[in-house]
Design a protein around this motif. Structure first.
Motif, short mmCIF file in Angstrom:
data_model
loop_
_atom_site.label_atom_id
_atom_site.label_comp_id
_atom_site.label_asym_id
_atom_site.label_seq_id
_atom_site.Cartn_x
_atom_site.Cartn_y
_atom_site.Cartn_z
N GLN A 91 8.97 26.88 0.82
CA GLN A 91 9.36 25.72 0.02
C GLN A 91 8.12 24.88 -0.32
O GLN A 91 7.94 24.45 -1.46
CB GLN A 91 10.38 24.87 0.78
N GLU A 95 6.42 24.05 -4.06
CA GLU A 95 6.10 22.69 -4.51
C GLU A 95 4.61 22.56 -4.83
O GLU A 95 4.23 21.94 -5.83
CB GLU A 95 6.51 21.65 -3.46
N ARG A 164 11.53 27.91 -9.34
CA ARG A 164 11.53 26.90 -8.27
C ARG A 164 12.87 26.15 -8.23
O ARG A 164 13.46 25.96 -7.18
CB ARG A 164 10.37 25.92 -8.50
N LEU A 168 14.99 26.38 -4.84
CA LEU A 168 14.98 25.22 -3.95
C LEU A 168 16.33 24.89 -3.33
O LEU A 168 16.40 24.65 -2.12
CB LEU A 168 14.39 24.00 -4.66
N ARG A 172 16.88 24.98 0.65
CA ARG A 172 17.35 23.81 1.42
C ARG A 172 18.58 24.17 2.26
O ARG A 172 18.70 23.73 3.41
CB ARG A 172 17.65 22.66 0.47
#
Length: 184
Positions: A91, A95, A164, A168, A172
């Motif tokens: 992750q 980012e 992404r 994501l 999560r």
């Protein structure tokens, strides 16, 4: 049937229930027999119901232990924090790549603006020998290169940003699931 006289009881006749007792020998067998099989091997630690006991649905019959399954569970519990760390690292990489792509695009945009300004300032002096033609050609080549690179970088940014945004939420959820399983 011959019965010895000593075993015969004589009584006056009366109206009542007649009881006739006949001794018999036999073997009692269960109506239904169920064989229980284990899906996994292991060791029986405790027998909770013996043969002939009356049992109810859902009642445990034996308590077992499987060392291999116990090791597998412990190994899975040990791997959960590692998986959590790897997922969090991925992750973070997503980012960081997003931020790096945006910086690269911003750098290209800044170079385009800088080179256009430099060329426009020097354009009025073209042919007067104030600036070497080689310098003007370098500025123009850099500008052309940045103008070609910008749509490529923008398309790459969009593709990676779409990836992404898609990954994501799943990351999560996976992080939450792994964090929950590592605390159990």
């Amino acid at each position: 049937l011959r019965v010895p006289a000593a075993q015969v009881t004589v009584d006056t006749v009366s109206q009542a229930v007649f009881h006739d007792f006949t001794p018999l020998q036999g073997k009692v067998t269960p109506k239904d027999t169920l064989y229980i099989d284990a899906l996994e091997g292991g060791q029986v630690q405790q027998i909770l119901a013996q043969a002939g006991y009356r049992v109810t649905k859902g009642q445990p019959l034996v308590k077992g232990r499987n060392p291999q399954v116990e090791r597998d569970v412990l190994q899975g519990e040990a791997l959960a924090p590692q998986c959590l760390t790897k997922t969090q690292s991925y992750q973070t990489q997503l980012e960081a790549a997003h931020a790096n792509n945006e910086r690269q695009l911003a750098t290209i945009d800044a170079n385009i603006i800088r080179l256009k300004r430099a060329l426009s300032r020097r354009a009025e002096f073209a042919g007067q020998g104030v600036f070497p033609q080689e310098t003007l050609d370098q500025y123009q080549d850099e500008l052309n290169d940045d103008l070609k690179q910008r749509p490529i970088q923008a398309a790459s940014n969009k593709a990676q940003d779409d990836l992404r945004r898609d990954q994501l939420p799943r990351l999560r959820q996976e992080i939450a699931r792994l964090a929950e399983s590592s605390t159990k």
